[in-house]
Design a protein around this motif. Structure first.
Motif, PDB file in Angstrom:
ATOM      1  N   GLN A   1       0.825  -1.199   0.000  1.00 37.97           N
ATOM      2  CA  GLN A   1       0.000   0.000   0.000  1.00 37.97           C
ATOM      3  C   GLN A   1       0.865   1.256   0.000  1.00 37.97           C
ATOM      4  O   GLN A   1       0.530   2.251  -0.648  1.00 37.97           O
ATOM      5  N   TRP A   2       1.992   1.214   0.716  1.00 36.67           N
ATOM      6  CA  TRP A   2       2.875   2.383   0.761  1.00 36.67           C
ATOM      7  C   TRP A   2       3.427   2.689  -0.626  1.00 36.67           C
ATOM      8  O   TRP A   2       3.613   3.847  -0.999  1.00 36.67           O
ATOM      9  N   LEU A   3       3.685   1.635  -1.417  1.00 36.65           N
ATOM     10  CA  LEU A   3       4.195   1.832  -2.759  1.00 36.65           C
ATOM     11  C   LEU A   3       3.127   2.437  -3.668  1.00 36.65           C
ATOM     12  O   LEU A   3       3.429   3.240  -4.552  1.00 36.65           O
ATOM     13  N   ARG A   4       1.878   2.068  -3.418  1.00 37.68           N
ATOM     14  CA  ARG A   4       0.778   2.669  -4.167  1.00 37.68           C
ATOM     15  C   ARG A   4       0.710   4.173  -3.877  1.00 37.68           C
ATOM     16  O   ARG A   4       0.520   4.984  -4.787  1.00 37.68           O
ATOM     17  N   TYR A   5       0.877   4.539  -2.586  1.00 31.28           N
ATOM     18  CA  TYR A   5       0.880   5.960  -2.230  1.00 31.28           C
ATOM     19  C   TYR A   5       2.061   6.677  -2.878  1.00 31.28           C
ATOM     20  O   TYR A   5       1.953   7.842  -3.282  1.00 31.28           O
ATOM     21  N   LEU A   6       3.202   5.970  -2.953  1.00 30.96           N
ATOM     22  CA  LEU A   6       4.385   6.555  -3.568  1.00 30.96           C
ATOM     23  C   LEU A   6       4.128   6.881  -5.038  1.00 30.96           C
ATOM     24  O   LEU A   6       4.514   7.945  -5.539  1.00 30.96           O
ATOM     25  N   ILE A   7       3.456   5.964  -5.721  1.00 26.13           N
ATOM     26  CA  ILE A   7       3.134   6.202  -7.135  1.00 26.13           C
ATOM     27  C   ILE A   7       2.147   7.365  -7.268  1.00 26.13           C
ATOM     28  O   ILE A   7       2.266   8.185  -8.183  1.00 26.13           O
ATOM     29  N   TYR A   8       1.189   7.435  -6.348  1.00 26.84           N
ATOM     30  CA  TYR A   8       0.269   8.572  -6.360  1.00 26.84           C
ATOM     31  C   TYR A   8       1.045   9.874  -6.184  1.00 26.84           C
ATOM     32  O   TYR A   8       0.734  10.895  -6.814  1.00 26.84           O
TER      33      TYR A   8
END
Length: 269
Positions: A56-63
């Motif tokens: 999930q943290w990586l998803r936020y990073l992409i956002y």
């Protein structure tokens, strides 16, 4: 000269450059989200516990990267630089907390439970309940595999025996690589056997074994003096959330509902 003339005479080149900047930002962000979605399955194939290994943290990073691109395209330098500073702190805070996805420790299982073979409850889900199309997809995935039927059967028998005897699933941090090393087989072959014979990912298979173990030990009267969470930990679950989620996915009931139906009272019931 382009800078001094404020772009005069290079309008076409600047427009083309802007178009490519916009396209690259959109394509990078969308492609990253797509690859992340594909890679999530790797967690289920390699790890038995995903509480500390979510992306999930990586998803936020992409956002965050997407937001920076929006500032680059529609904002100004000050907004872009401020966004980058916040983004760097974001990477440092969330990235350092993330457990490695690809790490495969070569050490032997530190938490092997050398118990005597114990009878385990039969799997409640019959083969007829397994989705046919899912099985066909799994078979197609391993069409080019060098593992023959006889060798796969032997690995599966060894796997079942180890689950009944040594109960590797009691180790809350067990990984596919560790279990494969304990069984002296290649991780890819073990993954293939679990997918083909059990119709599950490694994550689902191990947690299914833990749930069966919980159903077994919860019927023992001596264990009724313990709490629900204590028994869940004894079965290999490392958190209440993970236990509740996997139990309901496997049985359709929450642990409390299951105990109520089976008329079992624990200390915290």
């Amino acid at each position: 000269m382009v800078y001094k003339n404020e772009g005069q005479g290079y309008e076409t080149q600047m427009l083309i450059l802007l178009i490519f900047i916009v396209i690259s930002g959109v394509v990078y962000t969308v492609s990253s989200l797509w690859l992340l979605r594909r890679h999530k399955k790797n967690i289920g194939d390699q790890f038995s516990s995903a509480d500390k290994i979510n992306l999930q943290w990586l998803r936020y990073l992409i956002y965050g990267i997407g937001i920076i691109w929006l500032f680059v395209i529609f904002g100004n330098d000050v907004m872009t630089f401020n966004a980058v500073v916040v983004f760097v702190f974001f990477i440092g805070y969330f990235g350092i907390k993330q457990v490695g996805i690809f790490s495969q420790q070569s050490a032997l299982l530190e938490k092997q439970v050398l118990t005597e073979p114990t009878e385990i409850l039969a799997i409640s889900t019959s083969s007829s309940e397994i989705n046919t199309s899912a099985n066909e997809q799994r078979k197609a995935k391993y069409l080019r595999s060098s593992l023959n039927e006889s060798a796969a059967q032997q690995i599966h028998e060894s796997l079942v025996e180890s689950m009944c005897g040594k109960k590797f699933f009691l180790n809350p941090e067990i990984t596919l690589g560790q279990l494969a090393q304990a069984l002296n087989v290649h991780p890819h072959n073990l993954s293939q056997v679990i997918n083909t014979f059990e119709g599950k990912t490694f994550y689902d298979y191990i947690n299914h074994q833990r749930i069966k173990e919980f159903k077994r030990i919860v019927t023992i009267p001596e264990n009724h003096r313990y709490t629900l969470l204590a028994l869940a930990h004894d079965c290999g679950f490392n958190s209440k959330t993970s236990f509740n989620r996997n139990f309901k996915n496997a049985t359709g009931f929450s642990p409390s509902e299951y105990l109520k139906q089976t008329h079992i009272n624990l200390q915290d019931q």
